[in-house]
Design a protein around this motif. Structure first.
Motif, PDB file in Angstrom:
ATOM      1  N   PRO A   1       1.597  -3.842  -5.267  1.00 21.28           N
ATOM      2  CA  PRO A   1       0.412  -4.119  -6.090  1.00 21.28           C
ATOM      3  C   PRO A   1      -0.390  -2.867  -6.425  1.00 21.28           C
ATOM      4  N   GLY A   2      -0.081  -1.747  -5.756  1.00 17.02           N
ATOM      5  CA  GLY A   2      -0.725  -0.491  -6.127  1.00 17.02           C
ATOM      6  C   GLY A   2      -0.493  -0.116  -7.573  1.00 17.02           C
ATOM      7  N   PHE A   3       0.506  -0.733  -8.188  1.00 17.16           N
ATOM      8  CA  PHE A   3       0.759  -0.549  -9.611  1.00 17.16           C
ATOM      9  C   PHE A   3      -0.507  -0.829 -10.423  1.00 17.16           C
ATOM     10  N   GLY A   4      -1.323  -1.782  -9.972  1.00 18.17           N
ATOM     11  CA  GLY A   4      -2.524  -2.135 -10.711  1.00 18.17           C
ATOM     12  C   GLY A   4      -3.517  -0.992 -10.810  1.00 18.17           C
ATOM     13  N   ALA A   5      -3.568  -0.149  -9.806  1.00 17.82           N
ATOM     14  CA  ALA A   5      -4.481   0.996  -9.825  1.00 17.82           C
ATOM     15  C   ALA A   5      -3.901   2.165 -10.614  1.00 17.82           C
ATOM     16  N   TYR A   6      -2.573   2.317 -10.548  1.00 15.69           N
ATOM     17  CA  TYR A   6      -1.915   3.436 -11.222  1.00 15.69           C
ATOM     18  C   TYR A   6      -0.713   2.926 -12.015  1.00 15.69           C
ATOM     19  N   PRO A   7      -0.949   2.250 -13.125  1.00 10.46           N
ATOM     20  CA  PRO A   7       0.170   1.692 -13.902  1.00 10.46           C
ATOM     21  C   PRO A   7       1.055   2.791 -14.482  1.00 10.46           C
ATOM     22  N   ASP A   8       2.314   2.467 -14.641  1.00 10.37           N
ATOM     23  CA  ASP A   8       3.263   3.353 -15.306  1.00 10.37           C
ATOM     24  C   ASP A   8       4.286   2.485 -16.020  1.00 10.37           C
ATOM     25  N   TRP A   9       5.180   3.126 -16.770  1.00 15.86           N
ATOM     26  CA  TRP A   9       6.193   2.395 -17.533  1.00 15.86           C
ATOM     27  C   TRP A   9       7.566   2.451 -16.873  1.00 15.86           C
ATOM     28  N   ARG A  10       7.677   2.872 -15.638  1.00 10.73           N
ATOM     29  CA  ARG A  10       8.991   3.112 -15.031  1.00 10.73           C
ATOM     30  C   ARG A  10       9.694   1.811 -14.649  1.00 10.73           C
ATOM     31  N   ALA A  11      10.938   1.704 -15.075  1.00 10.48           N
ATOM     32  CA  ALA A  11      11.772   0.571 -14.658  1.00 10.48           C
ATOM     33  C   ALA A  11      12.240   0.798 -13.223  1.00 10.48           C
ATOM     34  N   ALA A  12      12.649  -0.268 -12.554  1.00 10.99           N
ATOM     35  CA  ALA A  12      13.163  -0.155 -11.192  1.00 10.99           C
ATOM     36  C   ALA A  12      14.398   0.737 -11.178  1.00 10.99           C
ATOM     37  N   ALA A  13      14.538   1.514 -10.102  1.00  2.99           N
ATOM     38  CA  ALA A  13      15.693   2.399  -9.994  1.00  2.99           C
ATOM     39  C   ALA A  13      16.995   1.612  -9.997  1.00  2.99           C
ATOM     40  N   ASN A  14      16.987   0.454  -9.378  1.00  2.00           N
ATOM     41  CA  ASN A  14      18.173  -0.401  -9.339  1.00  2.00           C
ATOM     42  C   ASN A  14      17.762  -1.824  -9.699  1.00  2.00           C
ATOM     43  N   ARG A  15      17.971  -2.213 -10.942  1.00  2.00           N
ATOM     44  CA  ARG A  15      17.524  -3.521 -11.392  1.00  2.00           C
ATOM     45  C   ARG A  15      18.384  -4.653 -10.835  1.00  2.00           C
ATOM     46  N   ARG A  16      19.495  -4.316 -10.212  1.00  2.00           N
ATOM     47  CA  ARG A  16      20.306  -5.369  -9.596  1.00  2.00           C
ATOM     48  C   ARG A  16      19.597  -5.995  -8.402  1.00  2.00           C
ATOM     49  N   HIS A  17      18.549  -5.344  -7.910  1.00  2.00           N
ATOM     50  CA  HIS A  17      17.785  -5.873  -6.782  1.00  2.00           C
ATOM     51  C   HIS A  17      16.654  -6.788  -7.235  1.00  2.00           C
ATOM     52  N   TRP A  18      16.692  -7.224  -8.504  1.00  2.00           N
ATOM     53  CA  TRP A  18      15.590  -8.034  -9.020  1.00  2.00           C
ATOM     54  C   TRP A  18      15.366  -9.346  -8.266  1.00  2.00           C
ATOM     55  N   PRO A  19      16.395 -10.037  -7.717  1.00  2.00           N
ATOM     56  CA  PRO A  19      16.066 -11.280  -6.987  1.00  2.00           C
ATOM     57  C   PRO A  19      15.117 -11.038  -5.820  1.00  2.00           C
ATOM     58  N   GLY A  20      15.373  -9.976  -5.033  1.00  2.33           N
ATOM     59  CA  GLY A  20      14.484  -9.664  -3.917  1.00  2.33           C
ATOM     60  C   GLY A  20      13.110  -9.244  -4.397  1.00  2.33           C
ATOM     61  N   GLY A  21      13.072  -8.478  -5.491  1.00  7.67           N
ATOM     62  CA  GLY A  21      11.787  -8.054  -6.037  1.00  7.67           C
ATOM     63  C   GLY A  21      10.959  -9.225  -6.526  1.00  7.67           C
ATOM     64  N   LEU A  22      11.593 -10.153  -7.232  1.00  8.56           N
ATOM     65  CA  LEU A  22      10.870 -11.317  -7.729  1.00  8.56           C
ATOM     66  C   LEU A  22      10.430 -12.220  -6.583  1.00  8.56           C
ATOM     67  N   ALA A  23      11.259 -12.330  -5.558  1.00 10.03           N
ATOM     68  CA  ALA A  23      10.880 -13.145  -4.400  1.00 10.03           C
ATOM     69  C   ALA A  23       9.637 -12.577  -3.717  1.00 10.03           C
TER      70      ALA A  23
END
Length: 263
Positions: free
Chosen positions: A23-45
């Protein structure tokens, strides 16, 4: 869940699950995609747990603030619909519309079409609001006008370039180029405005007699939605638009299921 618009910012993409969805993204937003988008299920969970926990934690604050003059009308209106219609609104209509309006354009590369679609849909669905919602409606109108003006100017530049020469043609395209460069270099403003607008439009779920007090506490009333807007934005930027849509739909389904069970 790939997305086409984040390539300029992929260098130095966040490694590890927590650094990707923090959630620190809220203080310092950026446009960077995840290094490994195959891990999206864990990230979304993880974002689902953070979103639900944070929203529940802020619920007491929002309910206390709502005592200044807010009457929550959405649950009763929703429960009056047939169950199938409720499901479609909660799991499909609301997430699709809101993700198109507030997060479709959130990529490093400015897409005028995505910005115009979001603004136009925002006008269509939220133009009837009052109080602070009117401010967001005005913002949507400004976005549509700005997108249209930049698009028309880019067409003019494209037509004039072969006639006026390369140097003159390049000068004609500076409006759009300057806005695009500012957008890519300052993600905090598009991100913060998107999250704030997402929270404010949820004031339409209340019947309010507007006064100085109700305006002052408005951010507290919609603080759970602001928090969730942050979670959906992280999913959108890190994993792509479809990821934000899936997270949004699952969250809505969870809330709807609990609300229906206790009603």
């Amino acid at each position: 869940m790939n997305d086409e618009g984040t390539s300029p910012a992929d260098a130095g993409a966040p490694e590890g699950l927590w650094s990707t969805v923090s959630p620190g993204f809220g203080a310092y937003p950026d446009w960077r995609a995840a290094a490994n988008r195959r891990h999206w299920p864990g990230g979304l969970a993880l974002l689902f747990v953070l979103g639900l926990g944070g929203a529940l934690g802020l619920l007491a604050v929002s309910q206390l603030a709502a005592r200044t003059g807010y009457e929550h009308t959405l649950p009763n209106e929703l429960l009056e619909l047939p169950v199938v219609r409720q499901f479609l609104v909660v799991a499909l209509q609301a997430p699709v519309v809101e993700e198109l309006v507030f997060r479709l354009s959130l990529t490093a590369r400015l897409h005028l079409g995505a910005l115009a679609i979001g603004g136009a849909l925002g006008l269509l669905f939220f133009a009837g609001g009052d109080g602070p919602v009117m401010v967001v409606t005005a913002l949507f109108a400004l976005i549509v006008l700005l997108s249209g003006a930049l698009w028309i100017q880019s067409l003019v530049a494209g037509v004039a370039r072969p006639e006026a020469g390369a140097e003159s043609g390049a000068g004609l395209s500076t409006w759009r180029d300057r806005v695009a460069r500012w957008w890519a270099a300052h993600p905090r403003w598009p991100v913060w405005c998107s999250i704030a607008a997402f929270g404010i439009v949820h004031l339409a779920n209340y019947d309010v007699t507007w006064s100085f007090a109700t305006v002052v506490v408005a951010p507290l009333v919609v603080s759970p939605q602001i928090w969730l807007g942050l979670m959906f934005t992280i999913a959108r930027v890190r994993y792509g638009w479809w990821a934000g849509l899936v997270l949004h739909a699952f969250h809505n389904l969870a809330i709807w299921s609990v609300t229906s069970a206790v009603s």
